[in-house]
Design an enzyme around this catalytic site. Structure first.
Site, PDB file in Angstrom:
ATOM      1  N   TRP A 102      54.475  33.680  83.397  1.00 52.29           N
ATOM      2  CA  TRP A 102      55.866  34.158  83.349  1.00 52.29           C
ATOM      3  C   TRP A 102      56.128  34.921  82.058  1.00 52.29           C
ATOM      4  O   TRP A 102      56.883  35.895  82.042  1.00 52.29           O
ATOM      5  CB  TRP A 102      56.827  32.991  83.535  1.00 52.29           C
ATOM      6  CG  TRP A 102      56.488  32.186  84.751  1.00 52.29           C
ATOM      7  CD1 TRP A 102      56.134  30.868  84.814  1.00 52.29           C
ATOM      8  CD2 TRP A 102      56.418  32.657  86.111  1.00 52.29           C
ATOM      9  NE1 TRP A 102      55.850  30.495  86.105  1.00 52.29           N
ATOM     10  CE2 TRP A 102      56.015  31.567  86.924  1.00 52.29           C
ATOM     11  CE3 TRP A 102      56.649  33.896  86.710  1.00 52.29           C
ATOM     12  CZ2 TRP A 102      55.838  31.684  88.299  1.00 52.29           C
ATOM     13  CZ3 TRP A 102      56.470  34.017  88.086  1.00 52.29           C
ATOM     14  CH2 TRP A 102      56.074  32.927  88.861  1.00 52.29           C
ATOM     15  N   ASP A 169      62.872  31.802  77.400  1.00 55.31           N
ATOM     16  CA  ASP A 169      62.883  31.434  78.815  1.00 55.31           C
ATOM     17  C   ASP A 169      62.630  29.928  78.878  1.00 55.31           C
ATOM     18  O   ASP A 169      61.525  29.458  78.636  1.00 55.31           O
ATOM     19  CB  ASP A 169      61.793  32.203  79.557  1.00 55.31           C
ATOM     20  CG  ASP A 169      61.684  31.830  81.037  1.00 55.31           C
ATOM     21  OD1 ASP A 169      62.400  30.909  81.481  1.00 55.31           O
ATOM     22  OD2 ASP A 169      60.861  32.435  81.735  1.00 55.31           O
ATOM     23  N   LYS A 193      64.174  24.502  88.686  1.00 55.47           N
ATOM     24  CA  LYS A 193      63.123  23.640  88.165  1.00 55.47           C
ATOM     25  C   LYS A 193      63.668  22.380  87.500  1.00 55.47           C
ATOM     26  O   LYS A 193      63.027  21.348  87.516  1.00 55.47           O
ATOM     27  CB  LYS A 193      62.236  24.401  87.183  1.00 55.47           C
ATOM     28  CG  LYS A 193      61.466  25.536  87.846  1.00 55.47           C
ATOM     29  CD  LYS A 193      60.563  26.240  86.859  1.00 55.47           C
ATOM     30  CE  LYS A 193      59.855  27.423  87.486  1.00 55.47           C
ATOM     31  NZ  LYS A 193      58.941  27.044  88.571  1.00 55.47           N
TER      32      LYS A 193
END
Length: 356
Positions: A102, A169, A193
Site C-alpha cells: 500500500w 496511512d 479494517k
C-alpha cells in the site's frame, strides 16, 4: 454460532455494533424509516455525522488542536491521490517511506504530481522489516508513511520528529494504540479494517496545512471543500459512517484507546508466543517490527498444510489464509477480535504439534 473471523478486511466488528446497525436498517431512531432510506440532510443523520467527527477527534486526543475529521468516499486508495493534490506544491516534492504494497501504491500516485523521494525501502527484503535511520529532506512538502502493513505483518513503532507535515496511512491500526497523534499533519484510514464496514474513509487533518499548493484542485478532491461542507459536500456513505460511529462509541465505552491497546497487546503476545514456541511454525516479520494487528506466519513443513487447514476450519476459524501475493497465514487481530478467539487458534496450533 459466529465464527472466529480473522479476515484482514472487511473484517470483524463488535457484536453489539452489528446488532445496532442491523436494527437501524429496519428502523432508525424509531422514525419508521430505514437508516439507508432517510435523507442525509435530515436532523437524525446530521447528528450522526457531527458526533462521528467529534468522537474521532476526542478518541485521538485532537479536540481543540486545530484538527478536522472527515468521513469520505473512495477508500485509502483515493487518499493516495488526494494527499499530493492537497499538499504537494507545483514546484515542490514529497518524501515517502516504502514499507509494503500500500505504501508503494501511494508512491506511484504521488509521482504523477511531482518529485517523489523514497527515503528508504524494505522491498529488497520482501518487506519483512521497517527501514530505520533514514533521512527526510527538510525541503519536502510532506513526509508520508504507512503505520501498519497488513500483507507483510509489520508495524511502525517510532515516527520521526519533523519540521514538515507528516502524513500517515493508518488504515489497519487506527484507534488500536496510544500515540501522540498531534505529530501528524494528516491521518487517513479506510474503515473496513479496524473501525467499520467498507465504504467510508476517515481523514483527520490539521487545517493549517492546506491551501499552500498553488494548484487548482477539483472540488471533489479538495479537502478544504469537504471541511467547509462539514463532510457532506455530496451524499456521504450513510450506513458505513453510522456503523463507524457505533464502533467509536463502543471503543469509548470500553475505556478508549488506552484500554484497547492493553487488550491488543495481550492478544498479540498470546499468538506470537505460540508461533515462537511451536516448532511447526515461524513468523515472517522481524521480531522488533511485528504487527500487533496482522500476525503473519508460515508452516515449517508444507506437507502439513492440508491437515492444518482442515483443523482451523473445523474449529470455526475463518479468513486465516495469507494474502494471495505472499501465501502462508495471516491472523488479523483487530480491536473487535476477542482474546478467546485467539486462544482457539493457539489451541489448534498446539494440537497440530501434538499429532503431527
Amino acid at each position: 454460532m459466529k465464527k472466529h473471523n480473522y479476515s484482514a478486511g472487511p473484517s470483524i466488528l463488535p457484536q453489539e455494533v452489528l446488532e445496532k446497525a442491523a436494527a437501524a436498517i429496519l428502523d432508525f431512531n424509531n422514525s419508521g424509516l430505514s437508516l439507508i432510506e432517510i435523507s442525509h440532510r435530515s436532523k437524525d443523520f446530521v447528528a450522526v455525522m457531527e458526533e462521528a467527527r467529534s468522537l474521532a477527534l476526542e478518541l485521538l486526543g485532537l479536540q481543540g488542536k486545530g484538527y478536522q475529521a472527515l468521513f469520505l468516499h473512495g477508500g485509502a486508495s483515493l487518499e493516495f491521490l488526494m494527499v499530493p493534490y492537497n499538499l504537494m506544491t507545483k514546484a515542490g516534492k514529497a518524501a515517502y517511506l516504502d514499507t509494503g504494497t500500500w505504501a508503494s501504491g501511494a508512491i506511484k500516485e504521488a509521482k504523477t504530481f511531482g518529485e517523489t523521494v523514497v527515503v528508504a525501502s524494505s522491498k529488497a527484503e520482501n518487506y519483512t522489516h521497517i527501514p530505520k535511520n533514514y533521512t527526510v529532506p527538510t525541503d519536502a512538502d510532506y513526509f508520508h508513511c504507512t503505520s501498519n502493513n497488513t500483507i507483510f505483518g509489520t508495524q511502525m513503532t517510532e515516527f520521526p520528529d519533523l519540521g514538515i507535515p507528516m502524513v500517515c496511512d493508518m488504515s489497519s491500526d487506527i484507534f488500536s494504540r496510544e500515540l501522540d497523534f498531534s505529530k501528524f499533519g494528516l491521518i487517513y484510514a479506510g474503515a473496513q479494517k479496524n473501525m467499520g464496514p467498507a465504504g467510508v474513509t476517515l481523514v483527520v487533518l490539521k487545517e493549517d496545512i492546506l491551501g499552500k499548493t498553488g494548484r487548482t484542485i477539483p472540488n471533489m478532491l479538495n479537502l478544504q471543500q469537504h471541511i467547509e461542507k462539514e463532510s457532506m459536500y455530496n451524499t456521504p456513505p450513510v450506513f458505513a459512517t453510522y456503523t463507524s460511529l457505533l464502533t467509536l462509541q463502543w471503543l469509548k465505552n470500553l475505556g478508549g484507546i488506552a484500554e484497547i491497546e492493553k487488550r491488543n497487546n495481550a492478544k498479540a503476545e498470546l499468538l506470537y508466543t505460540e508461533i515462537d514456541r511451536n516448532g511447526l511454525f515461524k513468523g515472517t516479520a522481524v521480531v522488533e517490527d511485528r504487527s500487533k494487528m496482522n500476525v503473519t506466519f508460515l508452516l515449517e513443513d508444507e506437507s502439513l498444510t492440508e491437515k492444518f487447514d482442515q483443523s482451523w476450519k473445523a474449529a470455526d476459524i475463518s479468513g486465516l489464509n495469507g494474502h494471495r501475493s505472499v501465501g502462508g497465514y495471516r491472523a488479523s487481530i483487530y480491536n473487535a477480535m476477542p482474546i478467546e478467539s485467539v486462544q482457539v487458534l493457539v489451541d489448534v496450533m498446539k494440537e497440530l504439534e501434538r499429532t503431527a
